[in-house]
Write a protein that holds these residues in place. Sequence first.
Motif, PDB file in Angstrom:
ATOM      1  N   LYS A  48       0.801  -1.176  -0.175  1.00 46.78           N
ATOM      2  CA  LYS A  48       0.115  -0.107  -0.115  1.00 46.78           C
ATOM      3  C   LYS A  48       0.933   1.197  -0.118  1.00 46.78           C
ATOM      4  N   ALA A  49       2.140   0.914   0.322  1.00 47.49           N
ATOM      5  CA  ALA A  49       2.589   2.493   0.067  1.00 47.49           C
ATOM      6  C   ALA A  49       3.625   2.523  -0.528  1.00 47.49           C
ATOM      7  N   LEU A  50       3.809   1.354  -0.794  1.00 49.58           N
ATOM      8  CA  LEU A  50       4.336   2.065  -2.417  1.00 49.58           C
ATOM      9  C   LEU A  50       3.512   2.603  -3.265  1.00 49.58           C
ATOM     10  N   ALA A  51       2.092   1.887  -3.499  1.00 48.85           N
ATOM     11  CA  ALA A  51       1.070   2.143  -4.493  1.00 48.85           C
ATOM     12  C   ALA A  51       1.165   3.643  -3.710  1.00 48.85           C
ATOM     13  N   GLY A  52       0.741   3.893  -2.868  1.00 47.83           N
ATOM     14  CA  GLY A  52       0.770   5.777  -2.585  1.00 47.83           C
ATOM     15  C   GLY A  52      -0.550   5.334  -1.892  1.00 47.83           C
ATOM     16  N   LYS A  53      -0.931   4.462  -1.362  1.00 46.03           N
ATOM     17  CA  LYS A  53      -1.885   3.737  -1.562  1.00 46.03           C
ATOM     18  C   LYS A  53      -2.774   3.815   0.890  1.00 46.03           C
ATOM     19  N   LEU A  54      -1.459   4.885   1.504  1.00 40.60           N
ATOM     20  CA  LEU A  54      -1.412   4.132   2.879  1.00 40.60           C
ATOM     21  C   LEU A  54      -2.502   5.546   3.562  1.00 40.60           C
ATOM     22  N   THR A  55      -3.268   5.038   4.906  1.00 41.24           N
ATOM     23  CA  THR A  55      -3.995   6.211   4.758  1.00 41.24           C
ATOM     24  C   THR A  55      -3.039   6.456   6.188  1.00 41.24           C
ATOM     25  N   ASP A  56      -3.541   8.045   7.088  1.00 43.40           N
ATOM     26  CA  ASP A  56      -3.225   8.566   8.179  1.00 43.40           C
ATOM     27  C   ASP A  56      -2.526   7.545   9.024  1.00 43.40           C
ATOM     28  N   GLU A  57      -3.669   6.948   9.457  1.00 46.39           N
ATOM     29  CA  GLU A  57      -3.427   5.984  10.778  1.00 46.39           C
ATOM     30  C   GLU A  57      -2.782   4.679   9.761  1.00 46.39           C
ATOM     31  N   GLU A  58      -2.537   4.060   8.458  1.00 46.76           N
ATOM     32  CA  GLU A  58      -1.531   3.266   8.335  1.00 46.76           C
ATOM     33  C   GLU A  58      -0.213   3.554   8.675  1.00 46.76           C
ATOM     34  N   LYS A  59       0.112   4.670   8.038  1.00 46.09           N
ATOM     35  CA  LYS A  59       1.175   5.306   7.748  1.00 46.09           C
ATOM     36  C   LYS A  59       2.062   5.127   9.551  1.00 46.09           C
ATOM     37  N   THR A  60       1.342   6.061  10.318  1.00 47.83           N
ATOM     38  CA  THR A  60       1.338   5.917  12.314  1.00 47.83           C
ATOM     39  C   THR A  60       1.938   4.478  12.050  1.00 47.83           C
ATOM     40  N   LYS A  61       0.989   2.975  12.356  1.00 47.02           N
ATOM     41  CA  LYS A  61       1.212   1.683  11.989  1.00 47.02           C
ATOM     42  C   LYS A  61       2.413   1.955  11.514  1.00 47.02           C
ATOM     43  N   LEU A  62       2.926   1.691   9.992  1.00 51.07           N
ATOM     44  CA  LEU A  62       4.152   1.133   9.376  1.00 51.07           C
ATOM     45  C   LEU A  62       5.283   1.397   9.825  1.00 51.07           C
ATOM     46  N   VAL A  63       5.107   3.290  10.385  1.00 47.25           N
ATOM     47  CA  VAL A  63       6.395   3.544  11.319  1.00 47.25           C
ATOM     48  C   VAL A  63       6.477   2.323  12.294  1.00 47.25           C
ATOM     49  N   GLU A  64       5.799   2.018  13.551  1.00 46.15           N
ATOM     50  CA  GLU A  64       5.486   1.726  14.561  1.00 46.15           C
ATOM     51  C   GLU A  64       5.939   0.011  14.586  1.00 46.15           C
ATOM     52  N   LEU A  65       5.688  -0.422  13.281  1.00 53.97           N
ATOM     53  CA  LEU A  65       5.998  -1.573  13.162  1.00 53.97           C
ATOM     54  C   LEU A  65       8.124  -1.888  13.331  1.00 53.97           C
ATOM     55  N   TYR A  66       7.913  -1.012  12.082  1.00 48.28           N
ATOM     56  CA  TYR A  66       9.715  -0.833  11.455  1.00 48.28           C
ATOM     57  C   TYR A  66      10.046  -0.717  12.647  1.00 48.28           C
ATOM     58  N   GLU A  67       9.622   0.498  13.949  1.00 54.12           N
ATOM     59  CA  GLU A  67      10.401   0.688  14.900  1.00 54.12           C
ATOM     60  C   GLU A  67      10.505  -0.432  15.916  1.00 54.12           C
ATOM     61  N   GLY A  68       9.302  -1.137  15.676  1.00 54.56           N
ATOM     62  CA  GLY A  68       9.300  -2.136  16.945  1.00 54.56           C
ATOM     63  C   GLY A  68      10.210  -3.477  16.739  1.00 54.56           C
ATOM     64  N   MET A  69       9.960  -3.747  14.503  1.00 53.45           N
ATOM     65  CA  MET A  69      10.895  -4.378  14.450  1.00 53.45           C
ATOM     66  C   MET A  69      12.675  -4.591  14.920  1.00 53.45           C
ATOM     67  N   GLY A  70      12.834  -3.181  15.077  1.00 51.88           N
ATOM     68  CA  GLY A  70      14.061  -2.895  15.402  1.00 51.88           C
ATOM     69  C   GLY A  70      14.475  -2.871  16.582  1.00 51.88           C
ATOM     70  N   LYS A  71      13.682  -3.250  17.747  1.00 47.34           N
ATOM     71  CA  LYS A  71      13.598  -3.428  18.896  1.00 47.34           C
ATOM     72  C   LYS A  71      14.487  -4.575  18.827  1.00 47.34           C
ATOM     73  N   ALA A  72      13.565  -5.790  18.419  1.00 43.16           N
ATOM     74  CA  ALA A  72      13.966  -7.315  17.956  1.00 43.16           C
ATOM     75  C   ALA A  72      15.403  -7.762  18.144  1.00 43.16           C
ATOM     76  N   LYS A  73      15.853  -8.909  18.247  1.00 50.64           N
ATOM     77  CA  LYS A  73      16.747  -9.267  18.165  1.00 50.64           C
ATOM     78  C   LYS A  73      16.592 -10.321  17.050  1.00 50.64           C
ATOM     79  N   PRO A  74      17.651 -10.389  16.196  1.00 52.78           N
ATOM     80  CA  PRO A  74      17.133 -10.735  14.477  1.00 52.78           C
ATOM     81  C   PRO A  74      17.311 -12.345  15.246  1.00 52.78           C
ATOM     82  N   PRO A  75      16.926 -13.383  14.285  1.00 56.47           N
ATOM     83  CA  PRO A  75      17.874 -14.714  14.082  1.00 56.47           C
ATOM     84  C   PRO A  75      19.482 -14.410  14.197  1.00 56.47           C
TER      85      PRO A  75
END
Length: 122
Positions: A48-75
């Motif tokens: 959806k981001a690549l298509a430019g079709k994210l809502t404001d809420e989805e944009k926030t969620k995308l940031v939060e997902l990547y921030e959360g992923m960055g805090k996790a320990k990689p396998p």
Amino acid sequence: MRRVLPVILTALAVAGVFSLNSVRAETKKEITIKEAMKEHKKDGLKDKALAGKLTDEEKTKLVELYEGMGKAKPPKGTDESWKKLCDALVEAAKEIKEGKDGALDKYKKAIDCGACHKAHKG
């Protein structure tokens, strides 16, 4: 007693607000890599981001997902590499959220799945 009661009630109200805020902070669930990847895969927020079709809420969620992923320990792989790759995703997602020029190109570069999977997928 009349002067003490308002002070006591005010103190209790303030303590209640601080207690609620600490409970909220403690109950906020950590995002796992697996959860972030669910939205990063085909037909998720990434597409959806690549298509430019994210809502404001989805944009926030995308940031939060990547921030959360960055805090996790990689396998596997180094923490430094993981941080660098995740930070690039977070920065690009934030720029998409802010509507900055060139954000989509930055995001396309940051979502190099092969680079991340080769270094970090278990």
